[in-house]
Design an enzyme around this catalytic site. Structure first.
Site, PDB file in Angstrom:
ATOM      1  N   ASP A 225       0.813  -1.222   0.000  1.00  0.00           N
ATOM      2  CA  ASP A 225       0.000   0.000   0.000  1.00  0.00           C
ATOM      3  C   ASP A 225       0.845   1.271   0.000  1.00  0.00           C
ATOM      4  O   ASP A 225       0.411   2.320   0.497  1.00  0.00           O
ATOM      5  CB  ASP A 225      -0.953   0.019   1.205  1.00  0.00           C
ATOM      6  CG  ASP A 225      -1.963  -1.122   1.178  1.00  0.00           C
ATOM      7  OD1 ASP A 225      -2.280  -1.597   0.070  1.00  0.00           O
ATOM      8  OD2 ASP A 225      -2.395  -1.547   2.260  1.00  0.00           O
ATOM      9  N   GLU A 226       2.052   1.213  -0.570  1.00  0.00           N
ATOM     10  CA  GLU A 226       2.917   2.390  -0.576  1.00  0.00           C
ATOM     11  C   GLU A 226       3.385   2.765  -1.976  1.00  0.00           C
ATOM     12  O   GLU A 226       4.325   3.557  -2.126  1.00  0.00           O
ATOM     13  CB  GLU A 226       4.128   2.164   0.339  1.00  0.00           C
ATOM     14  CG  GLU A 226       3.758   2.077   1.820  1.00  0.00           C
ATOM     15  CD  GLU A 226       4.970   2.093   2.732  1.00  0.00           C
ATOM     16  OE1 GLU A 226       6.083   2.367   2.236  1.00  0.00           O
ATOM     17  OE2 GLU A 226       4.797   1.847   3.943  1.00  0.00           O
TER      18      GLU A 226
END
Length: 281
Positions: A225-226
């Site tokens: 999620d980055e």
């Protein structure tokens, strides 16, 4: 007959780039219909997206761009306006993002061609069938993850896939697969990143008493999620909302956020700038 082209490029920023590109297009009978550019002072890079009508062939324009690219150290791409990008959608059990993408492809001229739907469960097979899309059941367990990713690679190759969309696909992909699909795999995270990563973000948000909830669509990297963010959106909420309310509101935010990210990618409006993106809307 004239063809409508999209040229995107990035390179170290310096004087003369726009002049060189515009001059080259003019020499090939080009009429520029849209042009956007951005120089990032942080990275020192220049980004440009141009739509142009020209009777020149792809080979002629490509050769001309190659010459300029050598002078300026450009990374570039040339495509036709409106060409549908061959897309593989991956799902688990939540239907809202898949339904929205398939509807927009059919009814709102989103420039993608969904060539297949992959699910680690079979819950959404009937939706794929309704829209006439092949459904591929690729179950994933802790012991079969390598085999599942091998099958995914086969599908990407067999179907000539250009873009993979994780439409609420609730599995973590390996670092190696993320690297191999870098810049062409998009995820929707049901949270306003960087807050509330991982599982049950709406419960996390409710426990914190948030006043806005949101969704983030980003390119997938090996860091959970980055990846580089393409689009984010939010809705205001208050203390009267319970977790189920947040989930319902959030699903609406998720589908429209993902749809915008996919459309902009397919229209070549998103250029990578390190861990960030430049989005020419």
């Amino acid at each position: 007959m004239k063809q409508h082209w999209i040229l995107t490029l990035s390179c170290p920023d310096r004087p003369g780039i726009v002049h060189a590109v515009a001059g080259m297009l003019a020499e090939h009978g080009g009429n520029i219909t849209e042009s956007q550019q951005f120089g990032d002072p942080a990275s020192g890079l220049f980004f440009m997206r141009v739509q142009v009508e020209s009777a020149a062939s792809h080979e002629e324009l490509s050769a001309a761009v190659t010459d300029i690219a050598a002078r300026f150290g450009m990374t570039w791409q040339l495509d036709t306006v409106g060409r549908r990008v061959r897309t593989l959608v991956m799902v688990s059990k939540a239907a809202h993002c898949l339904v929205d993408l398939l509807y927009r492809e059919r009814s709102q001229n989103m420039p993608i061609e969904v060539v297949g739907v992959v699910g680690n469960h079979t819950d959404l097979a009937d939706i794929a069938a309704f829209y006439g899309k092949p459904f591929h059941h690729v179950p994933v367990t802790a012991t079969t993850k390598a085999e599942a990713e091998a099958r995914l690679r086969e599908l990407v190759k067999e179907l000539d896939v250009e873009l993979v969309v994780l439409a609420r696909y609730m599995q973590i992909l390996s670092d190696e697969l993320c690297r191999d699909l870098s810049g062409r795999i998009i995820n929707i995270h049901h949270s306003f990143l960087p807050s509330f990563k991982g599982a049950q973000p709406y419960r996390q948000a409710h426990e914190r008493g948030v006043k806005i909830i949101g969704a983030t669509s980003h390119y997938v990297t090996g860091d959970l999620d980055e990846g580089p963010i393409i689009e984010q959106d939010v809705e205001r909420v208050d203390h009267s909302r319970d977790v189920s309310d947040l989930v319902a509101i959030g699903e609406d935010v998720e589908r429209r956020t993902l749809a915008r990210a996919v459309r902009w990618h397919a229209e070549h409006r998103v250029l990578l700038d390190g861990h960030r993106t430049v989005v020419f809307r």
